[in-house]
Scaffold this motif. Sequence first.
Motif, PDB file in Angstrom:
ATOM      1  N   ASN A 185       7.647  -5.057   6.953  1.00 40.53           N
ATOM      2  CA  ASN A 185       8.800  -5.652   6.259  1.00 40.53           C
ATOM      3  C   ASN A 185       8.758  -7.182   6.287  1.00 40.53           C
ATOM      4  O   ASN A 185       9.628  -7.827   6.880  1.00 40.53           O
ATOM      5  N   PRO A 186       7.741  -7.786   5.657  1.00 40.28           N
ATOM      6  CA  PRO A 186       7.755  -9.251   5.613  1.00 40.28           C
ATOM      7  C   PRO A 186       8.686  -9.796   4.541  1.00 40.28           C
ATOM      8  O   PRO A 186       9.053 -10.971   4.583  1.00 40.28           O
ATOM      9  N   LEU A 187       9.088  -8.955   3.571  1.00 48.41           N
ATOM     10  CA  LEU A 187       9.921  -9.392   2.460  1.00 48.41           C
ATOM     11  C   LEU A 187      11.223  -8.612   2.433  1.00 48.41           C
ATOM     12  O   LEU A 187      11.307  -7.496   2.955  1.00 48.41           O
ATOM     13  N   VAL A 188      12.221  -9.196   1.806  1.00 49.97           N
ATOM     14  CA  VAL A 188      13.479  -8.516   1.529  1.00 49.97           C
ATOM     15  C   VAL A 188      13.827  -8.761   0.066  1.00 49.97           C
ATOM     16  O   VAL A 188      13.371  -9.725  -0.557  1.00 49.97           O
ATOM     17  N   TYR A 189      14.643  -7.852  -0.481  1.00 52.30           N
ATOM     18  CA  TYR A 189      15.133  -7.997  -1.850  1.00 52.30           C
ATOM     19  C   TYR A 189      16.560  -8.538  -1.783  1.00 52.30           C
ATOM     20  O   TYR A 189      17.431  -7.938  -1.142  1.00 52.30           O
ATOM     21  N   GLU A 190      16.749  -9.642  -2.443  1.00 49.11           N
ATOM     22  CA  GLU A 190      18.061 -10.284  -2.445  1.00 49.11           C
ATOM     23  C   GLU A 190      18.674 -10.155  -3.840  1.00 49.11           C
ATOM     24  O   GLU A 190      18.029 -10.464  -4.849  1.00 49.11           O
ATOM     25  N   TYR A 191      19.899  -9.678  -3.884  1.00 51.94           N
ATOM     26  CA  TYR A 191      20.608  -9.518  -5.153  1.00 51.94           C
ATOM     27  C   TYR A 191      21.466 -10.750  -5.367  1.00 51.94           C
ATOM     28  O   TYR A 191      22.370 -11.030  -4.579  1.00 51.94           O
ATOM     29  N   GLU A 192      21.172 -11.509  -6.425  1.00 56.15           N
ATOM     30  CA  GLU A 192      21.833 -12.781  -6.619  1.00 56.15           C
ATOM     31  C   GLU A 192      22.243 -12.939  -8.082  1.00 56.15           C
ATOM     32  O   GLU A 192      21.731 -12.259  -8.980  1.00 56.15           O
ATOM     33  N   PHE A 205       9.760 -13.030   7.139  1.00 56.36           N
ATOM     34  CA  PHE A 205       8.876 -13.109   8.302  1.00 56.36           C
ATOM     35  C   PHE A 205       7.503 -13.522   7.794  1.00 56.36           C
ATOM     36  O   PHE A 205       6.726 -12.695   7.344  1.00 56.36           O
ATOM     37  N   SER A 206       7.214 -14.813   7.876  1.00 55.37           N
ATOM     38  CA  SER A 206       5.975 -15.353   7.327  1.00 55.37           C
ATOM     39  C   SER A 206       4.870 -15.327   8.386  1.00 55.37           C
ATOM     40  O   SER A 206       5.082 -14.980   9.549  1.00 55.37           O
ATOM     41  N   THR A 207       3.685 -15.754   7.967  1.00 59.93           N
ATOM     42  CA  THR A 207       2.547 -15.812   8.883  1.00 59.93           C
ATOM     43  C   THR A 207       2.775 -16.843   9.981  1.00 59.93           C
ATOM     44  O   THR A 207       2.410 -16.619  11.145  1.00 59.93           O
TER      45      THR A 207
END
Length: 451
Positions: free
Chosen positions: A79-86, A358-360
Amino acid sequence: MTQHIKERKKFSSRQDAFVPEVHDWWSEFCKESAIHGMPYLARKDPHWTERLFWVAAIVAATYYAIRSCYSQWERYRDNPLVYEYEYIYMLRNFSLPGITLCTLFPKLDHADDLIFDTWQINTTLDTANGNYYRQFLVDLTNLQYNNMQILELYENDTTLADVDFVKLLLHLHRGVYPNPSDDKEQPFFMHDVNEMMLPQDRRTVTVNTGVRIFYSIRVKLNTISAEDEVRNVPITFRKCRYTTETNLQYFNVYYPSLCRLECRINWALHLCKCKPYFYAAGPQTPICNITGMLCLNRKNWLEKPCDCLPLCKENSFIVTEDLGQNTGGEDYKGEGYERVIQIHVELPKMGMKRRVVFSTDQLIMSFGGAIGLFLGASFMTIYGLIYLAIYFTIAKCKYRPLSTGVLPLFPVAMQPKMFNTCRRGKSETNMEMGYKVCKRAKEFHFNSLAK
């Protein structure tokens, strides 16, 4: 005799002076390491219970440090990415839907000439064969992904084995007109304007307008964007691609539809050793004949899995409303050639965006935090231990004992001292052991001067 014994003892003491002492690598390792508790293990004075305590503490701290690092790695992997509803404020740049229209009403006025040129059958003289090949041309025109079983009637016909289907279809579709008198549906496909139409694909919306004169469709645009940092996350972990990150064999850019098209071609080549005639991409041969097309249908070729990632920035369309009607009444003459398809695109007020949580860099910092919290070490400690391991390996390989097992290879710093000793004591060189020492020292000395 007494003089000889004295000389031998004198030489033995000299020889012991040449041999370097055994290095305590474990003590140096504990002192060089910044791990808490390791210096206590290198000391000679602590009680064995104290040593046991520090060993247990170091083992427990190492276990929890590794466990914490692994949990952070799992988070980065899954889970390094999330979806943001904007909210999408003043959306100006958006793509219009691409429309691909496929007609099922070919004009067969020149079918007789095509039959004669292909099979040398005169339809006027041979009515039965003429009707047979004419029906084959109609079935070939109406062939789709979900009705390839209509070719079973022609499976054993050897006259159709080497026919160029693409050439026949291009000849038939020179004159194509809608014919509302026939009770046939008129399908069209809606997709992203940059992608290829692919029937029975989730990225392609299929709409059947039937024989209606006027057809109105209302579609909603769904957009997914991504921030710039998403590109820095490896593809394996972010689970999406940009158009420039292609891994395709037959195309220079990446789109999910092109990926699935290539996947279908590869599955066809794997299952039936041929490529469907309606695919222009991929190898030119072998092209599926009737037997090959039936092979694809029987092996459920379209249901095979394809590992195709979505785009990190993509647009999709959803049909929210469709309405069709026939107008003009019985006296309206335009029903034979007129078709109107009206598409209304609704722009979204909100959209989804991929963001990096959560980046490198954060992964590396979490590793350093876990190691520092439990062990009191850092990455510099790891570099120091690596240096010590390399130094240990070089020292063991360079200063290993001689093959005779008599004398070791001495460091370069000791070679001039040994050589001078050999020059001063002539009586020592007459002895067997002394001769070997001096010979080795001289060799090292001259080799050093040569270098």
